[in-house]
Structure formats: structure tokens, C-alpha cells
Design a protein around this motif. Structure first.
Motif, short mmCIF file in Angstrom:
data_model
loop_
_atom_site.label_atom_id
_atom_site.label_comp_id
_atom_site.label_asym_id
_atom_site.label_seq_id
_atom_site.Cartn_x
_atom_site.Cartn_y
_atom_site.Cartn_z
N LYS A 49 -13.43 -41.23 69.18
CA LYS A 49 -14.00 -40.31 68.05
C LYS A 49 -12.89 -39.41 67.89
N ALA A 50 -11.82 -39.64 66.88
CA ALA A 50 -10.83 -38.54 66.56
C ALA A 50 -11.31 -37.72 65.54
N VAL A 51 -10.67 -36.47 65.56
CA VAL A 51 -10.40 -35.60 64.15
C VAL A 51 -9.17 -35.23 63.91
N GLY A 52 -9.07 -35.44 62.61
CA GLY A 52 -7.53 -35.28 62.08
C GLY A 52 -7.76 -34.02 61.14
N LEU A 53 -6.58 -33.30 61.09
CA LEU A 53 -6.23 -31.91 60.43
C LEU A 53 -5.14 -32.11 59.69
N LYS A 108 -18.03 -37.28 59.64
CA LYS A 108 -18.15 -36.01 58.72
C LYS A 108 -16.79 -35.53 58.43
N SER A 109 -16.76 -34.79 57.65
CA SER A 109 -15.63 -34.08 57.11
C SER A 109 -16.00 -32.64 56.63
N GLY A 110 -14.91 -31.72 56.43
CA GLY A 110 -14.92 -30.72 56.07
C GLY A 110 -13.69 -29.97 55.46
N TYR A 111 -13.79 -28.56 55.01
CA TYR A 111 -12.51 -28.06 54.40
C TYR A 111 -12.76 -26.51 54.68
N ARG A 112 -11.61 -26.12 55.17
CA ARG A 112 -11.52 -24.60 55.40
C ARG A 112 -10.35 -23.97 54.38
N GLY A 113 -10.57 -23.55 53.19
CA GLY A 113 -9.61 -23.00 52.45
C GLY A 113 -8.88 -21.63 52.70
N ASP A 163 -8.01 -29.52 55.71
CA ASP A 163 -9.04 -30.71 55.57
C ASP A 163 -9.20 -31.12 57.03
N VAL A 164 -10.50 -31.39 57.35
CA VAL A 164 -10.84 -31.91 58.68
C VAL A 164 -11.73 -33.15 58.56
N ALA A 165 -11.43 -34.31 59.19
CA ALA A 165 -12.17 -35.31 59.07
C ALA A 165 -12.37 -36.20 60.56
N GLU A 166 -13.60 -36.82 60.62
CA GLU A 166 -13.68 -37.55 61.97
C GLU A 166 -13.57 -39.06 61.57
N ASP A 198 -10.32 -36.85 49.37
CA ASP A 198 -9.75 -35.70 49.76
C ASP A 198 -9.42 -35.63 51.04
N MET A 199 -10.10 -36.48 51.82
CA MET A 199 -9.83 -36.53 53.21
C MET A 199 -9.08 -37.65 53.82
#
Length: 363
Positions: free
Chosen positions: A8-12, A38-43, A22-25, A322-323
Motif C-alpha cells: 500500500k503505497a502513497v504517491g505525492l 483513496k485520494s486527496g488534494y492540498r491546494g 495531489d495525494v493518492a493510494e 486528477d490523480m
């Protein structure tokens, strides 16, 4: 991290359009995709974006304390709520001169690893450049895995429209991305970055939301022809660009109205893709578009008019446009940890298939 176990890796990913992180598993063994998480975003705030914009074009020896603080803080905050086994940390590209001073992605993987308490793979591009490669694009190996995940059976292309545009042509009948004839990848030309710069300069806005300004304008064909006469388009791939290599675009539209300038620059980006398609080993069955440019209906219309195949956002095949780049660096991090190559002669022009990246572990 030896063997082929799933991780289970997370990319930035923070791109050259300077919008945010952008952040995504991703669950993968570095070859096959098992699942998307899951994924997310920090503007970035306007103030943070201004600090990063002021740092563009600068190198390791420069005073970059304020910019580094923005990068580290944003990435740490982006990771809140994630519990990765491994992190792929691209950093913020400030300068890219593969035939000159090298490549510079601002970020401290050691500090991020300590802050999060997980292993971090970072500095993905330097090794490729040092061994004679362009250092970009690096997503093609992941695009190959995505083609397998969607069960593609004919040649297709992934088109990323970020700050710079890049294309990956894929033959999914091949076994691995290293297989002969499996991949060709290169930067097509500028994409969102110069349009964003135009909007910031002319209107004080970060981008042309929905292509609204471009839709009001008329393309100046003379400026478009001058743009296409640039020597970059004559170079054979693999090839790559820095965010600001086509700063001439702003000069070419300097006498145009805001709307005509936006329309012309959008047409330049689409025309660059059309030029790039001529290098594909065979015509792709379809083009799948990721990155912010796919949200611009004017750009997408221009691409559909220019290309002889369906042009669709990657969402049409169940991927997240987006991810995709953040997911790519999660995937590449696992490949680095397993000692697998991340680039090769047909993706970056490096002389042999090589793995990049530095692995940092918390003490």
C-alpha cells in the motif's frame, strides 16, 4: 522490500502548474495494479504559489528556504489521514535542463520520512539524467500498467496535460514496459503552464476556468505558425521540456486581446500534441487524457478536431485523471524499492533501463 508482495503505497505530486499537491493510494507490487485507494488534494494558497513561482528556474545552490518550507509543509499536510507502507515523493520541479545543469525537484525526503514515520522514495529523476536520459516523462511505466488494468488490446496513448504536455504510446500486447516496442514517450510541448501564466499576468487569475476566456477569442494563425516553427518540434523523441522553455508564447500573443491570446495559446498546446502524434509507431486506437487540461472543453474540442481517433478523459475507462500522476509515483516508489527500472531508452532516452530514486527511512 524484496519479492513481489503487494504494497500500500502513497504517491505525492506537485506539478509545474503550481496548483497544489495531489495525494493518492495505490496497492501494487510495482508491476501489476491490484487496487486504487483513496485520494486527496492540498491546494496552494496565493501566497504559497507566489513563493514557489519566485523560486522557478533556481538550483540547489540558491537560497530556497522559504520555498522548501512551503513544499514540506504542504506535503506533510497532504498526508494527514494516510497510513502508507511506502511514500513516493516527487517534490516540486524548479528547473529541468537534462542537457545542461541537470534537473531539480525541491523537497527533502529524509525530513518527510522522519515527519511521517514511513519510508520515502524521492529524487526520481536525477539518476536518469546523470546516465544520459531526459529525466522525463516518468509516468509511462505506470501508464503501461494502467493499459493492462483496463484490458486494452490495441495500441493506445495516454496524454497528460499538466504544466507541460506529454504522451505515452503503448502496445498493450507486450508483456512488460521494458519489452521491445512496448512504449514510446515524450513531452509534446507546453500545456497549461503558459496559459496559467497569461491568466496571472493579464487577469490576476490562476487559470482559465473551463476555457471560458479562450472560448470568447479567435485564434491568431500567424502566431500559431510561428510557434510551430520552433526547433523542438523537429527533434525526434524521446525529448523533454522545462516549464518555461516556451516562454516565447507570451511574446507571440503580447499584442492580442486577452480572449484572443487565451484562444491562441490553447490552440498552440493542441497543435503541439498533433505534431507529436506523428512520432507514434502506429496510430493509437484512442487517446486517454489526464491532467488539468482535460477540464478545459476548448482544449479538448481542439484535440478532437485535430486527431484521427477518439479523444476522451481517462475517466471513460475508470481511471482518475486528477490523480494519475500521484498514483504513478506511488507505483514508481514500489519499483524503486524492488530494484526495478523506472525509465528506459524509449521513455527518457537513457542508454539502458535504469531505476531512479533515493530511499529514505525514518530513524
Amino acid at each position: 522490500m524484496k519479492g513481489a508482495k503487494m504494497v500500500k503505497a502513497v504517491g505525492l505530486m506537485s506539478g509545474t502548474s503550481l496548483d497544489g499537491v495531489d495525494v493518492a493510494e495505490l496497492v501494487t507490487d510495482g508491476e501489476r495494479i491490484e487496487a486504487f485507494g483513496k485520494s486527496g488534494y492540498r491546494g496552494f494558497s496565493d501566497e504559497e504559489r507566489a513563493v514557489l513561482r519566485a523560486a522557478l528556474g533556481r538550483w540547489h545552490s540558491d537560497d530556497l528556504g522559504a520555498a522548501l518550507e512551503v513544499v514540506q509543509r504542504a506535503h506533510i499536510e497532504a498526508l494527514a489521514g494516510y497510513t502508507p507502507e511506502l511514500i513516493g515523493f516527487h517534490g516540486q520541479t524548479l528547473a529541468h535542463e537534462p542537457r545542461g545543469r541537470g534537473t531539480h525537484q525541491l523537497g527533502d525526503g529524509d525530513a518527510l520520512s522522519e515527519a511521517i514515520g514511513a519510508p520515502v522514495v524521492w529524487d526520481f529523476r536525477s539518476n536518469d539524467v546523470q546516465l544520459g536520459g531526459e529525466g522525463a516523462p516518468l509516468a509511462p511505466f505506470f501508464h503501461f500498467a494502467c493499459a493492462k488494468w483496463i484490458n486494452a488490446n490495441k495500441p493506445l496513448a495516454f496524454l497528460n496535460l499538466g504544466g507541460v504536455g506529454n504522451i505515452t504510446w503503448i502496445d498493450p500486447s507486450k508483456e512488460k514496459p521494458e519489452s521491445e516496442g512496448a512504449l514510446l514517450a515524450f513531452d509534446t510541448g507546453p500545456a497549461n503552464a503558459p496559459i496559467n501564466d497569461l491568466m496571472q499576468k493579464r487577469r490576476g487569475q490562476s487559470h482559465d476556468e473551463g476555457g471560458a476566456l479562450a472560448r470568447q477569442g479567435t485564434v491568431e494563425t500567424g502566431a500559431l505558425e510561428l510557434f510551430l516553427s520552433e526547433s523542438y518540434f523537429l527533434r525526434m523523441p524521446p525529448k523533454s521540456l522545462d516549464r518555461d522553455d516556451f516562454s516565447v508564447m507570451l511574446d507571440l500573443v503580447s499584442e492580442l486581446s486577452d480572449a484572443d491570446a487565451a484562444a491562441t495559446m490553447t490552440a498552440m498546446c493542441a497543435a503541439a500534441v498533433m505534431q507529436g502524434m506523428q512520432h507514434c509507431p502506429s496510430p493509437p486506437e484512442r487517446v486517454l487524457v489526464c491532467g488539468g487540461g482535460r477540464h478545459n472543453p476548448v482544449m479538448m474540442h481542439m484535440l478532437r478536431e485535430a486527431l484521427d481517433c477518439p479523444v476522451e478523459p481517462v475517466e471513460s475507462v475508470g481511471l482518475d485523471g486528477d490523480m494519475l500522476e500521484a498514483q504513478a509515483f506511488a507505483y514508481l516508489a514500489v519499483r524503486v524499492a524492488r530494484g526495478l527500472p523506472t525509465s528506459g531508452p524509449t521513455t527518457t532516452g537513457v542508454r539502458a533501463y535504469v531505476g531512479g530514486g533515493t530511499l529514505s527511512e525514518p530513524s
